[in-house]
Write a protein that holds these residues in place. Structure first.
Motif, PDB file in Angstrom:
ATOM      1  N   MET A   1       0.853  -1.184   0.000  1.00  0.00           N
ATOM      2  CA  MET A   1       0.000   0.000   0.000  1.00  0.00           C
ATOM      3  C   MET A   1       0.892   1.238   0.000  1.00  0.00           C
ATOM      4  N   ARG A   2       0.660   2.117  -0.958  1.00  0.00           N
ATOM      5  CA  ARG A   2       1.498   3.307  -1.049  1.00  0.00           C
ATOM      6  C   ARG A   2       0.990   4.376  -0.070  1.00  0.00           C
ATOM      7  N   GLU A   3       1.802   5.368   0.171  1.00  0.00           N
ATOM      8  CA  GLU A   3       1.395   6.456   1.055  1.00  0.00           C
ATOM      9  C   GLU A   3       0.270   7.259   0.421  1.00  0.00           C
ATOM     10  N   PHE A   4      -0.590   7.806   1.275  1.00  0.00           N
ATOM     11  CA  PHE A   4      -1.695   8.618   0.778  1.00  0.00           C
ATOM     12  C   PHE A   4      -2.009   9.715   1.780  1.00  0.00           C
ATOM     13  N   ASP A   5      -2.628  10.769   1.299  1.00  0.00           N
ATOM     14  CA  ASP A   5      -3.091  11.868   2.129  1.00  0.00           C
ATOM     15  C   ASP A   5      -4.450  11.493   2.723  1.00  0.00           C
ATOM     16  N   TYR A   6      -4.653  11.816   3.994  1.00  0.00           N
ATOM     17  CA  TYR A   6      -5.916  11.485   4.667  1.00  0.00           C
ATOM     18  C   TYR A   6      -6.540  12.756   5.222  1.00  0.00           C
ATOM     19  N   ARG A   7      -7.807  12.994   4.862  1.00  0.00           N
ATOM     20  CA  ARG A   7      -8.534  14.150   5.375  1.00  0.00           C
ATOM     21  C   ARG A   7      -9.873  13.684   5.927  1.00  0.00           C
ATOM     22  N   ARG A   8     -10.320  14.322   6.999  1.00  0.00           N
ATOM     23  CA  ARG A   8     -11.625  14.005   7.571  1.00  0.00           C
ATOM     24  C   ARG A   8     -12.561  15.178   7.344  1.00  0.00           C
ATOM     25  N   ALA A   9     -13.686  14.916   6.696  1.00  0.00           N
ATOM     26  CA  ALA A   9     -14.649  15.968   6.381  1.00  0.00           C
ATOM     27  C   ALA A   9     -15.627  16.166   7.528  1.00  0.00           C
ATOM     28  N   SER A  10     -16.045  17.421   7.734  1.00  0.00           N
ATOM     29  CA  SER A  10     -16.999  17.735   8.801  1.00  0.00           C
ATOM     30  C   SER A  10     -18.392  18.031   8.264  1.00  0.00           C
ATOM     31  N   ASP A  11     -18.500  18.301   6.956  1.00  0.00           N
ATOM     32  CA  ASP A  11     -19.810  18.518   6.351  1.00  0.00           C
ATOM     33  C   ASP A  11     -19.750  18.087   4.889  1.00  0.00           C
ATOM     34  N   VAL A  12     -20.916  17.982   4.264  1.00  0.00           N
ATOM     35  CA  VAL A  12     -20.988  17.442   2.910  1.00  0.00           C
ATOM     36  C   VAL A  12     -20.241  18.317   1.916  1.00  0.00           C
ATOM     37  N   SER A  13     -20.482  19.616   1.950  1.00  0.00           N
ATOM     38  CA  SER A  13     -19.814  20.504   0.995  1.00  0.00           C
ATOM     39  C   SER A  13     -18.297  20.479   1.193  1.00  0.00           C
ATOM     40  N   GLY A  14     -17.868  20.359   2.458  1.00  0.00           N
ATOM     41  CA  GLY A  14     -16.439  20.269   2.725  1.00  0.00           C
ATOM     42  C   GLY A  14     -15.839  19.000   2.166  1.00  0.00           C
ATOM     43  N   ALA A  15     -16.577  17.890   2.256  1.00  0.00           N
ATOM     44  CA  ALA A  15     -16.099  16.615   1.707  1.00  0.00           C
ATOM     45  C   ALA A  15     -15.941  16.714   0.197  1.00  0.00           C
ATOM     46  N   VAL A  16     -16.935  17.297  -0.465  1.00  0.00           N
ATOM     47  CA  VAL A  16     -16.886  17.444  -1.915  1.00  0.00           C
ATOM     48  C   VAL A  16     -15.707  18.334  -2.322  1.00  0.00           C
ATOM     49  N   ALA A  17     -15.476  19.400  -1.549  1.00  0.00           N
ATOM     50  CA  ALA A  17     -14.363  20.292  -1.863  1.00  0.00           C
ATOM     51  C   ALA A  17     -13.020  19.603  -1.661  1.00  0.00           C
ATOM     52  N   LEU A  18     -12.917  18.770  -0.633  1.00  0.00           N
ATOM     53  CA  LEU A  18     -11.662  18.066  -0.357  1.00  0.00           C
ATOM     54  C   LEU A  18     -11.319  17.066  -1.462  1.00  0.00           C
ATOM     55  N   LEU A  19     -12.355  16.423  -1.999  1.00  0.00           N
ATOM     56  CA  LEU A  19     -12.097  15.467  -3.073  1.00  0.00           C
ATOM     57  C   LEU A  19     -11.808  16.198  -4.373  1.00  0.00           C
ATOM     58  N   GLY A  20     -12.603  17.251  -4.640  1.00  0.00           N
ATOM     59  CA  GLY A  20     -12.417  18.019  -5.859  1.00  0.00           C
ATOM     60  C   GLY A  20     -12.576  17.165  -7.098  1.00  0.00           C
ATOM     61  N   ASP A  21     -11.782  17.470  -8.115  1.00  0.00           N
ATOM     62  CA  ASP A  21     -11.826  16.685  -9.350  1.00  0.00           C
ATOM     63  C   ASP A  21     -10.582  15.809  -9.488  1.00  0.00           C
TER      64      ASP A  21
END
Length: 330
Positions: free
Chosen positions: A1-21
């Motif tokens: 398993m390679r290294e990856f960035d991990y983020r925890r979202a607090s709301d739906v719009s924030g989750a969508v923004a964190l994933l982006g395109d």
């Protein structure tokens, strides 16, 4: 398993923004499928956006009599909910048939819908697979395919969709709700999964970066008498080799309404609409049920080693419909 960035979202719009395109980013909820694929090297995300704590974990009645199911509701909570058990029993049965209690406690509704359609060639990175590496080929067609598709397959892929829950949701006319950076949207579950065609690596019609926020079940009176039956190769938890989600309403000796969907026969849950048309208005007899099954399975194109599925699905359909009819007569 390679290294990856991990983020925890607090709301739906924030989750969508964190994933982006970002094509290398993935949403993470229960992780019961994604993490396994990461361990095997099939999935190699550069970023995980944890959505488990988003406020999407409720099941609520809708004003029209339907049911709203949040995307992070666990499979265990879904199966145990009293409204699901009484109004959509096939859904409870499908979820309970799908995995062990430990997995159901972790797995979420949204994640279940987005399980990868897969087979042993997909999960073995030493083998070619058009879903994993487009254009590399489908060795299952001439190799091991006893549990592969008999309906809706193509030259590029013959794998079957693994979800039990999605089969019941297909029969219930479920609608999937999602959110993107451009706002909210919805897709009937019938349109969520793309036909396999020559692009099997494109599995859903969700827009890029979309986050599933929930599932809506419309009021379906016929579903109060419904059943999900799964056939598998061992008694413990395993993927289906064939399954049927069925609901039946009989009045004055004839089929007034019917819902039918098949699992483990195609790259997506297979809504058996030809069979439904054959059933509705016909006498509620074993002969009618057999005719409906035969009409749906006339389109089957089995491979050399999975032709048994045609007989299995025919007999399973007749058995489940007959049992529902017997219950209605009590």
């Amino acid at each position: 398993m390679r290294e990856f960035d991990y983020r925890r979202a607090s709301d739906v719009s924030g989750a969508v923004a964190l994933l982006g395109d970002d094509p290398d980013a993935r949403y993470l909820a229960g992780g019961t499928n994604l993490v396994d694929l990461m361990k095997s090297g099939v999935e190699r995300p550069g970023r995980l956006v944890d959505v488990r704590e988003l406020p999407l974990d409720r099941i609520e009645s809708a004003p029209d009599g339907g049911l709203r199911i949040g995307a992070t509701v666990t499979n265990s909570d879904l199966a145990a909910h009293p409204d699901v058990r009484s109004r959509y029993p096939m859904l409870t049965q499908a979820v309970l048939a799908g995995a062990s209690g430990q997995l159901r406690n972790m797995a979420t509704v949204g994640g279940n819908l987005l399980q990868r359609t897969r087979c042993a060639y997909f999960t073995d990175t030493t083998k070619p697979c058009n879903r994993r590496a487009p254009g590399s080929g489908c060795p299952a067609r001439s190799g091991e395919h006893h549990n592969h598709a008999i309906l809706g397959a193509s030259e590029t892929c013959v794998a079957v969709h693994p979800s039990d829950m999605a089969v019941a949701l297909a029969a219930l006319d479920a609608v999937v709700h999602y959110e993107t950076a451009d706002g909210q949207g919805e897709l009937p579950l019938d349109q969520l999964y793309l036909p396999v065609a020559d692009t099997p690596h494109r599995e859903t019609a969700l827009p890029t970066g979309a986050l599933i926020t929930g599932v809506f079940l419309p009021p379906v009176p016929v579903a109060a008498r419904s059943r999900y039956r799964k056939v598998r190769e061992r008694a413990s938890y395993a993927f289906a080799i064939g399954s049927v989600a069925a609901a039946l309403d009989i009045r004055d000796g004839a089929v007034h309404d019917a819902r039918l969907a098949f699992g483990a026969v195609a790259s997506r849950p297979w809504r058996a609409r030809t069979a439904e048309r054959t059933l509705i208005g016909a006498p509620a007899t074993a002969e009618t049920y057999a005719a409906a099954a035969a009409a749906e399975l006339a389109a089957a194109r089995p491979l050399p080693h999975n032709g048994y599925k045609v007989t299995l699905m025919h007999n399973l359909t007749v058995a489940v419909l007959s049992e529902l009819a017997e219950e209605a007569a009590l």
